[in-house]
Scaffold this active site. Structure first.
Site, PDB file in Angstrom:
ATOM      1  N   ASN A 129      -7.829 -71.113   0.126  1.00 25.68           N
ATOM      2  CA  ASN A 129      -7.105 -69.668   0.260  1.00 25.68           C
ATOM      3  C   ASN A 129      -6.406 -69.535  -1.044  1.00 25.68           C
ATOM      4  O   ASN A 129      -5.750 -70.446  -1.546  1.00 25.68           O
ATOM      5  CB  ASN A 129      -6.229 -69.647   1.511  1.00 25.68           C
ATOM      6  CG  ASN A 129      -5.202 -68.430   1.568  1.00 25.68           C
ATOM      7  OD1 ASN A 129      -4.184 -68.575   2.015  1.00 25.68           O
ATOM      8  ND2 ASN A 129      -5.891 -67.328   1.368  1.00 25.68           N
ATOM      9  N   GLN A 136      -2.223 -68.438  15.065  1.00 23.03           N
ATOM     10  CA  GLN A 136      -1.567 -69.142  14.275  1.00 23.03           C
ATOM     11  C   GLN A 136      -0.038 -69.383  14.886  1.00 23.03           C
ATOM     12  O   GLN A 136       0.601 -68.570  15.381  1.00 23.03           O
ATOM     13  CB  GLN A 136      -1.285 -68.465  12.766  1.00 23.03           C
ATOM     14  CG  GLN A 136      -0.524 -69.960  11.673  1.00 23.03           C
ATOM     15  CD  GLN A 136      -0.436 -69.242  10.353  1.00 23.03           C
ATOM     16  OE1 GLN A 136       0.583 -68.567  10.350  1.00 23.03           O
ATOM     17  NE2 GLN A 136      -1.006 -70.093   9.552  1.00 23.03           N
ATOM     18  N   ARG A 158      -4.768 -60.419   1.306  1.00 22.69           N
ATOM     19  CA  ARG A 158      -4.545 -58.878   1.022  1.00 22.69           C
ATOM     20  C   ARG A 158      -5.398 -58.064   0.232  1.00 22.69           C
ATOM     21  O   ARG A 158      -5.197 -57.071   0.566  1.00 22.69           O
ATOM     22  CB  ARG A 158      -3.126 -58.928   0.237  1.00 22.69           C
ATOM     23  CG  ARG A 158      -2.014 -59.094   1.193  1.00 22.69           C
ATOM     24  CD  ARG A 158      -0.443 -59.323   0.813  1.00 22.69           C
ATOM     25  NE  ARG A 158       0.519 -59.453   1.688  1.00 22.69           N
ATOM     26  CZ  ARG A 158       0.676 -60.666   2.730  1.00 22.69           C
ATOM     27  NH1 ARG A 158      -0.108 -61.661   2.421  1.00 22.69           N
ATOM     28  NH2 ARG A 158       1.477 -60.720   3.512  1.00 22.69           N
ATOM     29  N   GLY A 167      -5.885 -65.791  -3.965  1.00 22.00           N
ATOM     30  CA  GLY A 167      -6.350 -65.221  -5.106  1.00 22.00           C
ATOM     31  C   GLY A 167      -7.728 -64.646  -5.176  1.00 22.00           C
ATOM     32  O   GLY A 167      -8.136 -64.332  -6.139  1.00 22.00           O
ATOM     33  N   PRO A 215      -3.794 -65.092   8.209  1.00 21.02           N
ATOM     34  CA  PRO A 215      -2.715 -64.705   8.609  1.00 21.02           C
ATOM     35  C   PRO A 215      -1.602 -64.031   8.060  1.00 21.02           C
ATOM     36  O   PRO A 215      -1.313 -64.522   6.744  1.00 21.02           O
ATOM     37  CB  PRO A 215      -2.284 -65.946   9.422  1.00 21.02           C
ATOM     38  CG  PRO A 215      -2.454 -67.233   8.504  1.00 21.02           C
ATOM     39  CD  PRO A 215      -3.878 -66.441   7.861  1.00 21.02           C
ATOM     40  N   MET A 216      -1.220 -62.760   8.178  1.00 18.71           N
ATOM     41  CA  MET A 216      -0.310 -62.002   7.437  1.00 18.71           C
ATOM     42  C   MET A 216       0.599 -61.473   8.417  1.00 18.71           C
ATOM     43  O   MET A 216       0.291 -60.680   9.086  1.00 18.71           O
ATOM     44  CB  MET A 216      -1.140 -60.894   6.458  1.00 18.71           C
ATOM     45  CG  MET A 216      -2.069 -61.588   5.532  1.00 18.71           C
ATOM     46  SD  MET A 216      -2.970 -60.377   4.550  1.00 18.71           S
ATOM     47  CE  MET A 216      -4.462 -60.139   5.765  1.00 18.71           C
ATOM     48  N   CYS A 229       4.066 -71.494   5.263  1.00 17.76           N
ATOM     49  CA  CYS A 229       4.975 -70.619   5.158  1.00 17.76           C
ATOM     50  C   CYS A 229       6.490 -70.906   4.382  1.00 17.76           C
ATOM     51  O   CYS A 229       7.284 -71.622   4.970  1.00 17.76           O
ATOM     52  CB  CYS A 229       5.345 -69.704   6.426  1.00 17.76           C
ATOM     53  SG  CYS A 229       6.649 -68.164   6.417  1.00 17.76           S
TER      54      CYS A 229
END
Length: 259
Positions: free
Chosen positions: A230, A86, A253, A232, A31-32, A116
């Site tokens: 999650n 999410q 990303r 890297g 989720p971004m 977050c």
């Protein structure tokens, strides 16, 4: 997207080699905010063709879900079997109500954000700060039983918050979630702690060091809980290797920078 096309999805890993694969889609897109929008999720669906990967929406506050109840497909994205919504929030009843609404609208998975660190999210007492009050998260999950939620409701967290980052803190957090009336069937762990004061959300994705071993250790401590790591992951070989130690790998990303 190259990194996804080159990821081979194994039918088993060393972690679960004597059982069936525990996650139908071991590889997922994180989720971004302002990225995994309904339009971007639709693009991912077109590119991938089949539901080979799980796609997480950007975080939506539970009150926003309730407010947009009559057009969630436009607000969140088209309900599909591999779309995970999410959800953010700290109020028990609205969280349960929003999850039931999403279920009734046709969404198949919901994920609660416990990771977050943004100032606005902290001000609302949700996101990563909820790792300090896992009893509240467990109460949210239990309330979903009363609201007849039957879809999977998972949790995404960090390895710790500020100076509360030792293994005992993390295992206690998971133990409390597991005491809920409906424990999460799957845990997603960003392999970094977060710093609530002094670092921006972007810095919190880069400055706290990655601690993959902590997630592997947690996975061993809770062998019955499917776990996704999650943070890297930028190379296909990395992803293949990590799937020998945990059930899933979430890509962020790198997926949008390697189209």
């Amino acid at each position: 997207m190259t990194i996804f096309r080159n990821c081979l999805i194994p039918t088993w890993s060393k972690r679960s080699m004597h059982t069936l694969k525990r996650l139908r889609r071991p590889i997922s897109v994180a989720p971004m905010v302002d990225i995994t929008t309904p339009q971007f999720l639709e693009l991912l669906h077109i590119i991938s063709g089949k539901d080979r990967y799980d796609y997480y929406t950007e975080m939506h506050h539970c009150q926003a879900i309730l407010h947009h109840a009559d057009h969630l497909d436009r607000f969140v994205g088209t309900p599909r079997s591999n779309i995970v919504v999410q959800l953010g929030g700290s109020d028990i009843e609205p969280m349960a109500q929003a999850t039931k609404l999403l279920q009734d609208y046709g969404y198949k998975h919901v994920n609660i954000n416990n990771g977050c660190p943004s100032p606005n999210v902290q001000h609302g007492s949700f996101g990563a700060v909820l790792m300090r009050t896992p009893e509240l998260v467990a109460d949210m999950l239990s309330a979903m039983v009363k609201h007849n939620v039957t879809i999977p409701v998972t949790v995404k967290c960090r390895t710790g918050v500020d100076y509360q980052d030792d293994f005992n803190f993390l295992t206690n957090y998971v133990n409390v979630l597991n005491q809920s009336e409906r424990p999460p069937p799957h845990l997603i762990v960003h392999a970094r702690k977060c710093i609530l004061k002094g670092l921006s959300p972007k810095q919190n994705r880069m400055i706290p060091p990655l601690n993959y071993e902590r997630v592997f250790e947690l996975s061993k401590a809770f062998p019955d809980l499917p776990m996704t790591i999650n943070g890297g992951f930028t190379e296909v070989d990395q992803i293949k290797n990590v799937l020998e130690k945990v059930d899933g790998c979430m890509i962020g990303r790198k997926g949008i920078s390697n189209a």
